[in-house]
Design an enzyme around this catalytic site. Structure first.
Site, PDB file in Angstrom:
ATOM      1  N   THR A  47     -12.502  80.979  31.815  1.00  0.00           N
ATOM      2  CA  THR A  47     -13.575  81.358  33.042  1.00  0.00           C
ATOM      3  C   THR A  47     -12.934  80.118  34.530  1.00  0.00           C
ATOM      4  OG1 THR A  47     -15.123  81.208  31.733  1.00  0.00           O
ATOM      5  CG2 THR A  47     -15.704  80.936  33.364  1.00  0.00           C
ATOM      6  N   GLY A  76     -16.172  79.769  24.867  1.00  0.00           N
ATOM      7  CA  GLY A  76     -17.457  79.389  25.450  1.00  0.00           C
ATOM      8  C   GLY A  76     -19.084  80.239  24.021  1.00  0.00           C
ATOM      9  N   THR A 122     -15.102  75.207  30.870  1.00  0.00           N
ATOM     10  CA  THR A 122     -14.215  76.783  30.404  1.00  0.00           C
ATOM     11  C   THR A 122     -14.251  75.792  28.886  1.00  0.00           C
ATOM     12  OG1 THR A 122     -12.495  77.760  30.836  1.00  0.00           O
ATOM     13  CG2 THR A 122     -12.483  75.312  31.651  1.00  0.00           C
TER      14      THR A 122
HETATM   15  N1  GLY Z   1     -15.322  80.208  28.430  1.00  0.00           N
HETATM   16  C1  GLY Z   1     -15.949  81.544  28.995  1.00  0.00           C
HETATM   17  C2  GLY Z   1     -16.115  82.175  27.271  1.00  0.00           C
HETATM   18  O1  GLY Z   1     -15.611  81.662  25.748  1.00  0.00           O
HETATM   19  O2  GLY Z   1     -16.128  83.534  27.660  1.00  0.00           O
END
Ligand code: GLY
Length: 500
Positions: A226, A280, A277
């Protein structure tokens, strides 16, 4: 009690009350301990995850032309969507199990706490702008899936395929590789060796077993994640945002941390902001951006707050990969990471002639080290490709760690194979690192660097936590002592005058 005693006790009471007020106005402009003074603010500042420096530049330009922090975040993140930063932002990346690219994005206003988010957005490229439209043209916070697409189209966005030849190829390769990696669990056929369709297995629920994080090898130097951005404008107003195409080969409909306020990003005008980032699926369970902001509210500096948020995740998921950038209202910034080896972030503030692409080392303890340096403006510009590493230095460079610790970097020797191992040796106070550079930061040649023993520039311990704690406590003690001394003196004087 005679008049002298009464006045003495009144004086002590007065002394305590004014001490608190005096110290708060002297040290802090938020609740809690704040170790930076407002008058020291270096604003504006733009900070974002990874070396997505064009995004930083665009955001900076928007601010320079009088745009708001929100405009800067939207346009900066849009730049990454257009560039398809590292294939993990914007169209044409991270196809899901069915081969489709879907987008998650969020924007947050630190002034109002308004948030606009979209998740699992299909067939619309400008995810962060759709998120801003959710904030502007609805009273909702988060709109998802086909309904998000419908909303976007109603708001004038174009509907088009997000697939590219590259994303189709990634999906084909994944199918050929028996659908590996795969994020299904407890299903038949075995998802670690076979493609679906899957049916659920009867599972004897093992008590309190958490799911495995995504492999850190899925997020690497060539496959970032991200973009998360935070801006503090010259007025001290904050905005934050994220945009991503999520995780490669995700289960369709999967939404990550990026569009979740407090997880992907969080800003509070009283304090500062943070953006995340990484994995997630794990990170959103801990709201790390919210946590970092709340820790800053309690007086932690940004790097320590980011590190603390990461540590909270590590207690449950020691193998997770992720990073946070954080900035406080005075423009002090920092970052922390785990599992990546190294983590780059891009930053620009009023003191920098150019933007800086900083890098920090994620070690096993997720120790947070913010490196502040200026190589962008020196002779290293002649390196054939942009060097994506903050340490680049031929023998004489000094790098400051959190502005308090100085290390001299020495060119050691050229290695033939690239590597990204970095560590700080507490015994010798030396940094050691291997780094590589090539076109667009891709691996190329590799060099091994080490430093002379790092020295403190501010008479502080090299352990940043201790340094910050000590610094903060010193301020408080000095403040308390001065205020109490002055007021007890005034009390004694009044007592003397009244008793005359
Ligand atoms: N950090 C982005 C995701 O895991 O979607």
């Amino acid at each position: 009690m005679d008049t002298t005693m009464a006045l003495y006790f009144l004086g002590l009471l007065f002394s305590g009350t004014v001490h608190a007020a005096y110290c708060n106005s002297f040290i802090s402009f938020t609740t809690g301990k704040e170790i930076y003074k407002k008058e020291d603010a270096i604003l504006p500042v733009v900070i974002n995850t990874w070396a997505f420096t064009n995004a930083t530049k665009i955001a900076w330009k928007i601010l320079a032309n009088g745009g708001s922090a929100l405009d800067g975040v939207e346009k900066g993140c849009t730049q990454c969507e257009i560039e398809q930063c590292d294939g993990t932002v914007g169209f044409g990346g991270s196809p899901d199990e069915s081969g489709e690219t879907t987008l998650d994005a969020m924007i947050m206003d630190g002034v109002t706490h308004d948030v606009g988010s979209v998740a699992d957005l299909r067939r619309v490229k400008s995810a962060i702008s759709v998120a801003r439209s959710v904030m502007t043209y609805s009273k909702e916070t988060l709109i998802v899936g086909e309904s998000a697409t419908q909303f976007a189209v109603e708001m004038g966005f174009k509907s088009e395929s997000l697939s590219t030849d590259k994303s189709k190829q990634i999906w084909e390769d994944w199918k050929k590789n028996n659908c590996q990696p795969n994020y299904r669990n407890n299903v038949s056929p075995d998802p670690t060796t076979s493609c679906g369709p899957y049916t659920p297995l009867k599972v004897l629920q093992a008590a309190h077993k958490n799911s495995e994080p995504r492999f850190s090898k899925d997020i690497s130097i060539t496959n970032h994640d991200t973009i998360g951005m935070v801006i503090v404008d010259t007025e001290g107003n904050l905005a934050g945002g994220t945009t991503t195409n999520g995780a490669n080969h995700k289960v369709p409909g999967r939404v990550g941390d990026s569009p979740i306020a407090g997880a992907g990003a969080y800003v509070d005008n009283d304090v500062g902001g943070a953006a995340a980032t990484g994995d997630g699926d794990v990170m959103m369970r801990f709201l790390p951006s919210y946590q970092a902001v709340e820790s800053m509210r309690q007086g932690m500096d940004p790097a320590t707050a980011a590190q603390d948020a990461i540590k909270r995740i590590l207690r449950f998921y020691p193998k997770f990969s992720g990073a946070l950038v954080a900035v406080n209202k005075t423009g002090n910034y920092g970052a922390a990471c785990h599992g990546f080896g190294t983590f780059h972030y891009s930053v620009r503030n009023a003191n920098m002639k150019d933007g800086n692409d900083d890098v920090l080392m994620c070690d096993r303890e997720a120790r947070s080290v913010a490196l502040i340096h200026t190589w962008n403006n020196d002779k290293h510009q002649n390196v054939p490709s942009r060097v994506n590493f903050g340490f680049y230095s031929h023998g004489t460079g000094y790098t400051y760690v959190n502005g308090r610790v100085r290390c001299q970097f020495i060119r050691d020797k050229i290695l033939t194979s690239p590597g990204y191992t970095n560590w700080f040796d507490m015994e010798s106070n030396q940094y050691h690192f291997l780094f590589a550079y090539g076109p667009n930061g891709r691996p190329g040649e590799s060099e091994k660097h080490t430093t002379t023993p790092c020295v403190s520039t501010n008479n502080v311990d090299l352990s940043l936590n201790q340094a910050i704690e000590a610094h903060s406590d010193d301020d408080d003690d000095a403040c308390a002592t001065t205020a109490s001394f002055v007021l007890v003196l005034v009390t004694a004087l009044l007592s003397f005058v009244f008793n005359k």
